[in-house]
Motif scaffolding. Sequence first.
Motif, PDB file in Angstrom:
ATOM      1  N   LEU A   1      20.582  30.857   4.351  1.00  0.00           N
ATOM      2  CA  LEU A   1      21.057  30.546   3.001  1.00  0.00           C
ATOM      3  C   LEU A   1      20.814  31.727   2.068  1.00  0.00           C
ATOM      4  N   TYR A   2      19.669  32.365   2.237  1.00  0.00           N
ATOM      5  CA  TYR A   2      19.364  33.550   1.429  1.00  0.00           C
ATOM      6  C   TYR A   2      20.338  34.672   1.773  1.00  0.00           C
ATOM      7  N   ASP A   3      20.539  34.913   3.056  1.00  0.00           N
ATOM      8  CA  ASP A   3      21.412  36.005   3.498  1.00  0.00           C
ATOM      9  C   ASP A   3      22.856  35.807   3.037  1.00  0.00           C
ATOM     10  N   ARG A   4      23.286  34.557   2.938  1.00  0.00           N
ATOM     11  CA  ARG A   4      24.658  34.255   2.540  1.00  0.00           C
ATOM     12  C   ARG A   4      24.808  34.092   1.026  1.00  0.00           C
ATOM     13  N   LYS A   5      23.711  34.309   0.299  1.00  0.00           N
ATOM     14  CA  LYS A   5      23.725  34.161  -1.165  1.00  0.00           C
ATOM     15  C   LYS A   5      24.263  32.795  -1.559  1.00  0.00           C
ATOM     16  N   ALA A   6      23.708  31.784  -0.916  1.00  0.00           N
ATOM     17  CA  ALA A   6      24.189  30.420  -1.078  1.00  0.00           C
ATOM     18  C   ALA A   6      23.816  29.825  -2.432  1.00  0.00           C
ATOM     19  N   GLN A   7      24.502  28.734  -2.753  1.00  0.00           N
ATOM     20  CA  GLN A   7      24.128  27.883  -3.877  1.00  0.00           C
ATOM     21  C   GLN A   7      23.565  26.591  -3.295  1.00  0.00           C
ATOM     22  N   VAL A   8      22.598  26.014  -4.000  1.00  0.00           N
ATOM     23  CA  VAL A   8      21.967  24.773  -3.555  1.00  0.00           C
ATOM     24  C   VAL A   8      22.109  23.756  -4.677  1.00  0.00           C
ATOM     25  N   LEU A   9      22.788  22.654  -4.404  1.00  0.00           N
ATOM     26  CA  LEU A   9      23.047  21.630  -5.404  1.00  0.00           C
ATOM     27  C   LEU A   9      22.113  20.444  -5.192  1.00  0.00           C
ATOM     28  N   PHE A  10      21.488  20.016  -6.272  1.00  0.00           N
ATOM     29  CA  PHE A  10      20.678  18.811  -6.268  1.00  0.00           C
ATOM     30  C   PHE A  10      21.445  17.780  -7.092  1.00  0.00           C
ATOM     31  N   MET A  11      22.231  16.975  -6.416  1.00  0.00           N
ATOM     32  CA  MET A  11      23.126  16.034  -7.082  1.00  0.00           C
ATOM     33  C   MET A  11      22.433  14.691  -7.248  1.00  0.00           C
ATOM     34  N   GLY A  12      21.992  14.440  -8.468  1.00  0.00           N
ATOM     35  CA  GLY A  12      21.312  13.192  -8.755  1.00  0.00           C
ATOM     36  C   GLY A  12      19.896  13.115  -8.225  1.00  0.00           C
ATOM     37  N   CYS A  13      19.331  14.249  -7.822  1.00  0.00           N
ATOM     38  CA  CYS A  13      17.947  14.270  -7.349  1.00  0.00           C
ATOM     39  C   CYS A  13      17.242  15.500  -7.911  1.00  0.00           C
ATOM     40  N   ASP A  14      15.919  15.476  -7.878  1.00  0.00           N
ATOM     41  CA  ASP A  14      15.162  16.556  -8.502  1.00  0.00           C
ATOM     42  C   ASP A  14      14.691  17.569  -7.463  1.00  0.00           C
ATOM     43  N   LEU A  15      13.940  18.572  -7.933  1.00  0.00           N
ATOM     44  CA  LEU A  15      13.550  19.673  -7.060  1.00  0.00           C
ATOM     45  C   LEU A  15      12.425  19.332  -6.089  1.00  0.00           C
ATOM     46  N   SER A  16      11.923  18.104  -6.128  1.00  0.00           N
ATOM     47  CA  SER A  16      10.985  17.691  -5.080  1.00  0.00           C
ATOM     48  C   SER A  16      11.702  17.619  -3.731  1.00  0.00           C
ATOM     49  N   LYS A  17      13.032  17.595  -3.774  1.00  0.00           N
ATOM     50  CA  LYS A  17      13.831  17.576  -2.547  1.00  0.00           C
ATOM     51  C   LYS A  17      14.193  18.990  -2.077  1.00  0.00           C
ATOM     52  N   ASN A  18      13.594  19.997  -2.693  1.00  0.00           N
ATOM     53  CA  ASN A  18      13.973  21.387  -2.433  1.00  0.00           C
ATOM     54  C   ASN A  18      13.294  21.937  -1.179  1.00  0.00           C
ATOM     55  N   THR A  19      13.829  21.570  -0.017  1.00  0.00           N
ATOM     56  CA  THR A  19      13.283  22.045   1.254  1.00  0.00           C
ATOM     57  C   THR A  19      13.295  23.567   1.330  1.00  0.00           C
ATOM     58  N   TYR A  20      14.248  24.172   0.658  1.00  0.00           N
ATOM     59  CA  TYR A  20      14.352  25.636   0.649  1.00  0.00           C
ATOM     60  C   TYR A  20      13.049  26.277   0.176  1.00  0.00           C
ATOM     61  N   LEU A  21      12.350  25.639  -0.785  1.00  0.00           N
ATOM     62  CA  LEU A  21      11.078  26.202  -1.254  1.00  0.00           C
ATOM     63  C   LEU A  21       9.990  26.102  -0.195  1.00  0.00           C
ATOM     64  N   HIS A  22      10.073  25.107   0.682  1.00  0.00           N
ATOM     65  CA  HIS A  22       9.174  25.103   1.836  1.00  0.00           C
ATOM     66  C   HIS A  22       9.389  26.395   2.634  1.00  0.00           C
ATOM     67  N   GLY A  23      10.661  26.767   2.767  1.00  0.00           N
ATOM     68  CA  GLY A  23      10.975  27.997   3.473  1.00  0.00           C
ATOM     69  C   GLY A  23      10.398  29.217   2.786  1.00  0.00           C
ATOM     70  N   VAL A  24      10.542  29.282   1.471  1.00  0.00           N
ATOM     71  CA  VAL A  24      10.031  30.434   0.719  1.00  0.00           C
ATOM     72  C   VAL A  24       8.514  30.541   0.889  1.00  0.00           C
ATOM     73  N   GLU A  25       7.813  29.414   0.848  1.00  0.00           N
ATOM     74  CA  GLU A  25       6.368  29.445   1.089  1.00  0.00           C
ATOM     75  C   GLU A  25       6.062  29.897   2.511  1.00  0.00           C
ATOM     76  N   GLU A  26       6.854  29.434   3.460  1.00  0.00           N
ATOM     77  CA  GLU A  26       6.645  29.818   4.856  1.00  0.00           C
ATOM     78  C   GLU A  26       6.871  31.316   5.050  1.00  0.00           C
ATOM     79  N   TRP A  27       7.921  31.857   4.446  1.00  0.00           N
ATOM     80  CA  TRP A  27       8.224  33.284   4.590  1.00  0.00           C
ATOM     81  C   TRP A  27       7.149  34.145   3.960  1.00  0.00           C
ATOM     82  N   ASN A  28       6.481  33.606   2.932  1.00  0.00           N
ATOM     83  CA  ASN A  28       5.397  34.335   2.272  1.00  0.00           C
ATOM     84  C   ASN A  28       4.036  34.051   2.903  1.00  0.00           C
TER      85      ASN A  28
END
Length: 264
Positions: free
Chosen positions: A144-171
Amino acid sequence: MYTKELLIADIAKSGIDPNGTLLVHSSCKSVGACENNGDTILDAFIEYMQNGLLIFPTHTWDTVEWTKFNKDGFPVGKKNIYDPAKMPSCVGILSNLFLRRDGVVRSLHPTHSLAARGKDAVSFTSGEELTASPCPRFGCYGKLYDRKAQVLFMGCDLSKNTYLHGVEEWNEIPERLTDKPQEIFIKLNNELLPCPQYRHYYQNGDVSENYIKAEELFIREGAAAYAQIGDAQSILCDAVKMADLISKYLTIKPDLFADDKPIK
């Protein structure tokens, strides 16, 4: 009552790139009454993204659980066997409806699979049988990072942001994964492919609940913008800007998401 055309108009207003890559986290009921319920919502996204890549999470982390093994080391029961052709998603109605659509390809990640339709769907979803953790940099979430993706949270908040789990993992943030891997198997062509996984773990609860506090930062720094699709209050995020911002803050404070205190 929302029609496909009305929803497409809202999607266009949100700033989603129809030729780009879009991951959708969703609450189907938040959109409101639609002609054909969730199928109308999917019809709108599929038509709008027909020249891009549309992705939904199809996670199975609540289904693939610890189980016992017999004396030969073979898994007893099927709870630690991921069958990508049959196992339902645990993250929403739309994700399961999406899996039934023609042209949709599901990744082989045993706990955090994604399903994609459109441009590069096969290459995007490939290789996740080689993972050992939920969101490695070379896996779908890293792509998703490499493809410069957009991430939509439709009717839900950022607690559903699995991508941030990834960012923590990469760091390489400590205490985010289990110390030992769980034995999981992927059912593929009537064979069982071993795919041991270090699972998400945080000793003080669910760290993702604290991802909500990143919303103000993302809006302030231009990494996200508010949108409305049907009745759903939504947030559209930029994958690159999200990762770069959070990585910068994690360098200063590795345990950034250990609490819900505002990010300054």
